[in-house]
Design a protein around this motif. Structure first.
Motif, PDB file in Angstrom:
ATOM      1  N   LEU A   1      -1.196   8.447  10.618  1.00  0.00           N
ATOM      2  CA  LEU A   1      -2.171   8.156   9.349  1.00  0.00           C
ATOM      3  C   LEU A   1      -3.055   9.337   9.164  1.00  0.00           C
ATOM      4  O   LEU A   1      -3.501   9.926  10.180  1.00  0.00           O
TER       5      LEU A   1
ATOM      6  N   PRO B   1       4.909  -1.603   8.360  1.00  0.00           N
ATOM      7  CA  PRO B   1       5.354  -0.064   7.717  1.00  0.00           C
ATOM      8  C   PRO B   1       6.584   0.029   7.553  1.00  0.00           C
ATOM      9  O   PRO B   1       7.531  -0.475   8.108  1.00  0.00           O
TER      10      PRO B   1
ATOM     11  N   LYS C   1       0.833  -1.203   0.024  1.00  0.00           N
ATOM     12  CA  LYS C   1       0.130   0.138  -0.313  1.00  0.00           C
ATOM     13  C   LYS C   1       0.863   1.147   0.030  1.00  0.00           C
ATOM     14  O   LYS C   1       1.944   1.252   0.383  1.00  0.00           O
TER      15      LYS C   1
ATOM     16  N   GLU D   1       4.702   4.286  14.522  1.00  0.00           N
ATOM     17  CA  GLU D   1       3.682   4.942  14.551  1.00  0.00           C
ATOM     18  C   GLU D   1       3.689   6.376  15.283  1.00  0.00           C
ATOM     19  O   GLU D   1       2.879   7.241  15.178  1.00  0.00           O
TER      20      GLU D   1
ATOM     21  N   GLU E   1       2.993   0.191   3.427  1.00  0.00           N
ATOM     22  CA  GLU E   1       2.698  -0.970   4.159  1.00  0.00           C
ATOM     23  C   GLU E   1       3.065  -1.816   3.357  1.00  0.00           C
ATOM     24  O   GLU E   1       2.439  -2.122   2.283  1.00  0.00           O
TER      25      GLU E   1
ATOM     26  N   THR F   1      -6.687  10.762   8.710  1.00  0.00           N
ATOM     27  CA  THR F   1      -7.901  10.398   9.006  1.00  0.00           C
ATOM     28  C   THR F   1      -9.215  10.917   7.942  1.00  0.00           C
ATOM     29  O   THR F   1      -8.742  11.699   7.077  1.00  0.00           O
TER      30      THR F   1
ATOM     31  N   ASP G   1       9.516   3.045   5.622  1.00  0.00           N
ATOM     32  CA  ASP G   1       9.689   4.331   4.867  1.00  0.00           C
ATOM     33  C   ASP G   1      10.920   4.511   4.215  1.00  0.00           C
ATOM     34  O   ASP G   1      11.955   4.852   4.840  1.00  0.00           O
TER      35      ASP G   1
ATOM     36  N   HIS H   1       4.953   8.860  12.379  1.00  0.00           N
ATOM     37  CA  HIS H   1       4.193   8.557  11.176  1.00  0.00           C
ATOM     38  C   HIS H   1       2.672   8.441  11.430  1.00  0.00           C
ATOM     39  O   HIS H   1       2.210   7.454  11.810  1.00  0.00           O
TER      40      HIS H   1
ATOM     41  N   VAL I   1       0.836   4.717   1.875  1.00  0.00           N
ATOM     42  CA  VAL I   1       0.053   5.302   2.867  1.00  0.00           C
ATOM     43  C   VAL I   1       0.307   6.902   3.025  1.00  0.00           C
ATOM     44  O   VAL I   1       1.686   7.212   2.826  1.00  0.00           O
ATOM     45  N   THR I   2      -0.603   7.755   3.199  1.00  0.00           N
ATOM     46  CA  THR I   2      -0.152   9.176   3.410  1.00  0.00           C
ATOM     47  C   THR I   2      -0.679   9.591   4.770  1.00  0.00           C
ATOM     48  O   THR I   2      -1.546   8.954   5.403  1.00  0.00           O
ATOM     49  N   GLY I   3       0.025  10.692   5.378  1.00  0.00           N
ATOM     50  CA  GLY I   3      -0.327  11.264   6.517  1.00  0.00           C
ATOM     51  C   GLY I   3       0.518  12.136   6.892  1.00  0.00           C
ATOM     52  O   GLY I   3       1.000  13.237   5.970  1.00  0.00           O
TER      53      GLY I   3
END
Length: 384
Positions: free
Chosen positions: A382, A359, A327, A377, A347, A384, A361, A380, A329-331
């Motif tokens: 996530l 995860p 995946k 976490e 991920e 929402t 990076d 990083h 993933v953005t955030g």
């Protein structure tokens, strides 16, 4: 008196200078007048030889550098086969020597200087022999045998030793001056500049070499840094010499010796983390001017440059080509110093369809291990 007051402020620079002076003074007293005078002469002589060798080495390197480039271009070619680690290191060095002028000049300069110094090292023994041959036994009565002669010899030796120590101290302070001029924010530069003795000496050195160092020093430092980055990039170019131009084929080549999903995911993470440079120009252009340069994974793969979303997208394409579920993933990314900003990472699913998503990076790989790392976490967040 100002120099004395500056030298009696007890801080590292003045203490080292004081030790050099005291050490040379004591050596002078122990050796006596003739021995100290000889040592002082050869100290000055060695300084003159260093300057001559440096100038000649620069002339030789400048003359040989273009010829060496032509010869290497005609004779160096990377073989079309899998290279061992030793061969990779050799071709990284030799092709960098061929293509990067500053590195080539530096290597030739060092080689020429060491050769000249080796040749010059034979001159000092010749001078010692000449000195010894001119001292005829019995011509003069030893000064130590005369009334008060020993004390006079030691006193004269102390004077010569102090002058010798002053020369050593000058070389030491001049080296500090060059370091601070080239690297004003370097390790220890602030402490050096707090020294009253150093500031007095730098005021003397500034008119002599300050302008040259101020104008050329930063340029030279930046050029050396850029050359170092070029050599690092060349290392990866040699290692990846047989990596196919297509993304999917490259991914298969990188993961060909890996058997588990985690090993494949880690191999791709390591490869992207060390090959794709962060595109600061693209990031700054977006932040300052609102201009976004769109690029697809093939662009990132070809240019070896991109921001976080580009690296994450390229990782996803290569991971899927290797048979992995992945995946983008953005955030928000937190730098641990109170800074934050939009960020993207990946991920990967480990253990099949019902396995765990871990995860990673690759954009941050140069700052640490961000492959399923503890506390991932916390930095990083996530979207929402």
């Amino acid at each position: 008196m100002e120099w004395i007051r500056a030298g009696t402020v007890w801080e590292p620079v003045s203490l080292i200078v004081l030790l050099l002076l005291l050490g040379s003074l004591l050596q002078g007293m122990r050796r006596g007048a003739s021995g100290s005078a000889r040592r002082l002469f050869f100290f000055v002589w060695d300084g003159i030889l260093i300057i001559i060798c440096l100038v000649l080495a620069g002339q030789i390197a400048g003359s040989l550098s273009p010829r060496a480039a032509d010869w290497l271009s005609a004779h160096v070619e990377i073989p079309q086969r899998e290279l061992s680690a030793t061969s990779q290191a050799w071709y990284t060095f030799i092709t960098s020597l061929r293509d990067f002028a500053l590195l080539r000049y530096g290597i030739l300069f060092l080689a020429a200087y060491l050769l000249l110094r080796f040749v010059a090292s034979f001159l000092s023994p010749l001078l010692e022999t000449l000195f010894a041959s001119r001292q005829r036994p019995g011509r003069h009565e030893s000064i130590e045998r005369l009334p008060g002669g020993g004390a006079a010899s030691r006193a004269a030796g102390a004077v010569f030793g102090t002058v010798h120590g002053a020369g050593r101290a000058f070389v030491f302070v001049a080296a500090l001056f060059i370091y601070v001029s080239l690297s004003p924010n370097g390790i220890g530069s602030g402490l050096i500049q707090q020294s009253p003795l150093y500031m007095k000496a730098s005021a003397v050195l500034e008119p002599v070499a300050g302008d040259m160092l101020a104008d050329r020093g930063p340029v030279l430092a930046e050029a050396v840094q850029a050359e170092f980055q070029n050599v690092l990039q060349r290392k990866y170019e040699i290692v990846d010499y047989n990596i196919p131009a297509g993304i999917e084929q490259a991914a298969l080549q990188i993961t060909k010796d890996k058997t588990t999903e985690e090993e494949k995911a880690r191999a791709l993470y390591d490869w992207l983390g060390s090959r794709i440079a962060y595109d600061w120009d693209k990031a700054d252009n977006y932040v300052e001017n609102g201009i976004w340069k769109e690029q697809n994974p093939q662009d990132t793969f070809d240019t070896r440059k991109g921001v976080c979303i580009d690296v994450a997208r390229l990782y996803a394409v290569m991971a899927r080509a290797s048979g992995l579920e992945v995946k983008v993933v953005t955030g928000t990314g937190l730098d641990g110093r109170g800074g934050s900003g939009p960020h993207a990472w990946n991920e990967v699913q480990i253990g099949g369809k019902n396995g765990t998503w871990i995860p990673l990076d690759a954009t941050w790989a140069s700052s640490g291990d961000w492959f399923n790392s503890p506390g991932f976490e916390a930095t990083h967040i996530l979207a929402t």
